[in-house]
Design an enzyme around this catalytic site. Structure first.
Site, PDB file in Angstrom:
ATOM      1  N   GLU A   1     -11.146   5.507  -5.420  1.00  0.00           N
ATOM      2  CA  GLU A   1     -11.380   4.267  -5.564  1.00  0.00           C
ATOM      3  C   GLU A   1     -11.705   3.873  -7.127  1.00  0.00           C
ATOM      4  O   GLU A   1     -12.164   4.918  -7.856  1.00  0.00           O
ATOM      5  CB  GLU A   1     -12.671   3.812  -4.699  1.00  0.00           C
ATOM      6  CG  GLU A   1     -12.327   3.889  -3.146  1.00  0.00           C
ATOM      7  CD  GLU A   1     -11.493   3.192  -2.670  1.00  0.00           C
ATOM      8  OE1 GLU A   1     -11.204   1.909  -3.149  1.00  0.00           O
ATOM      9  OE2 GLU A   1     -10.734   3.727  -1.691  1.00  0.00           O
TER      10      GLU A   1
ATOM     11  N   ARG B   1       0.742  -1.233   0.054  1.00  0.00           N
ATOM     12  CA  ARG B   1      -0.157   0.031  -0.198  1.00  0.00           C
ATOM     13  C   ARG B   1       0.849   1.257   0.056  1.00  0.00           C
ATOM     14  O   ARG B   1       1.838   1.427   0.845  1.00  0.00           O
ATOM     15  CB  ARG B   1      -0.770   0.109   1.418  1.00  0.00           C
ATOM     16  CG  ARG B   1      -1.648   1.255   1.413  1.00  0.00           C
ATOM     17  CD  ARG B   1      -2.683   1.428   0.346  1.00  0.00           C
ATOM     18  NE  ARG B   1      -3.663   2.350   0.619  1.00  0.00           N
ATOM     19  CZ  ARG B   1      -3.697   3.441   0.575  1.00  0.00           C
ATOM     20  NH1 ARG B   1      -2.355   4.289   0.260  1.00  0.00           N
ATOM     21  NH2 ARG B   1      -4.516   4.567   0.923  1.00  0.00           N
TER      22      ARG B   1
ATOM     23  N   ARG C   1      -1.453  -5.227   4.660  1.00  0.00           N
ATOM     24  CA  ARG C   1      -0.527  -4.899   3.542  1.00  0.00           C
ATOM     25  C   ARG C   1       0.693  -4.369   3.960  1.00  0.00           C
ATOM     26  O   ARG C   1       0.860  -3.687   5.022  1.00  0.00           O
ATOM     27  CB  ARG C   1      -1.358  -4.190   2.579  1.00  0.00           C
ATOM     28  CG  ARG C   1      -2.466  -4.604   2.130  1.00  0.00           C
ATOM     29  CD  ARG C   1      -3.566  -3.384   1.296  1.00  0.00           C
ATOM     30  NE  ARG C   1      -3.869  -2.484   2.156  1.00  0.00           N
ATOM     31  CZ  ARG C   1      -4.585  -1.389   1.765  1.00  0.00           C
ATOM     32  NH1 ARG C   1      -5.351  -1.448   0.764  1.00  0.00           N
ATOM     33  NH2 ARG C   1      -5.055  -0.543   2.880  1.00  0.00           N
TER      34      ARG C   1
END
Length: 149
Positions: free
Chosen positions: A38, A30, A79
């Protein structure tokens, strides 16, 4: 901060990618300090395509803060939170410069002071020049979009 080299094998969205490290381990990364629209949000697909165009299949360096006896910081979704470097270029910063991302100030304390400054400056410049997502009159920040959806 620690770093490791890896190969980009998949782009998930504008701020998330999958890499394989030198041990053959697949890791999800990330991008630290940025938040991109998004995929279902306006400019989300453009952001994803931009990252894919510059990183897919490339060898990169991931820089992350060591934490809990690991050479990196794992975020809430398991992540690795880190900065992606391609041939000396800070890709996280480039995403902001190209108007593909916001500087994610909520997590600025995880960034170096230099990065906080340059990411903020890049966002202000992209806004002023109406680059990328800033061509919209008032773009909806992804964290606001997620709250609404």
């Amino acid at each position: 901060f620690a770093d490791f080299n890896s190969q980009v094998v998949n782009i998930v969205d504008g701020d998330t990618l999958d890499v394989v490290n030198l041990d053959g381990q697949k890791l999800r990364i990330r991008l630290l300090g940025i938040d991109t629209p998004e995929l279902k949000q306006r400019f989300g697909y453009e952001s994803f395509l931009y990252l894919k165009k510059i990183l897919n299949g490339k060898s990169v360096k991931i820089i992350s803060k060591p934490k809990d006896n690991k050479p990196y910081t794992l975020g809430y979704y398991k992540r690795i939170i880190g900065k992606v470097i391609l041939n000396g270029r800070d890709i996280n910063l480039e995403m902001i410069e190209k108007g593909m991302a916001w500087h994610f100030k909520k997590y600025k304390k995880s960034q170096s002071i230099e990065d906080r400054y340059s990411y903020n400056k890049a966002e202000n410049h992209a806004k002023k020049k109406k680059i990328g997502l800033w061509t919209d009159h008032s773009p909806l920040a992804p964290w606001e979009w997620r709250k609404l959806n």
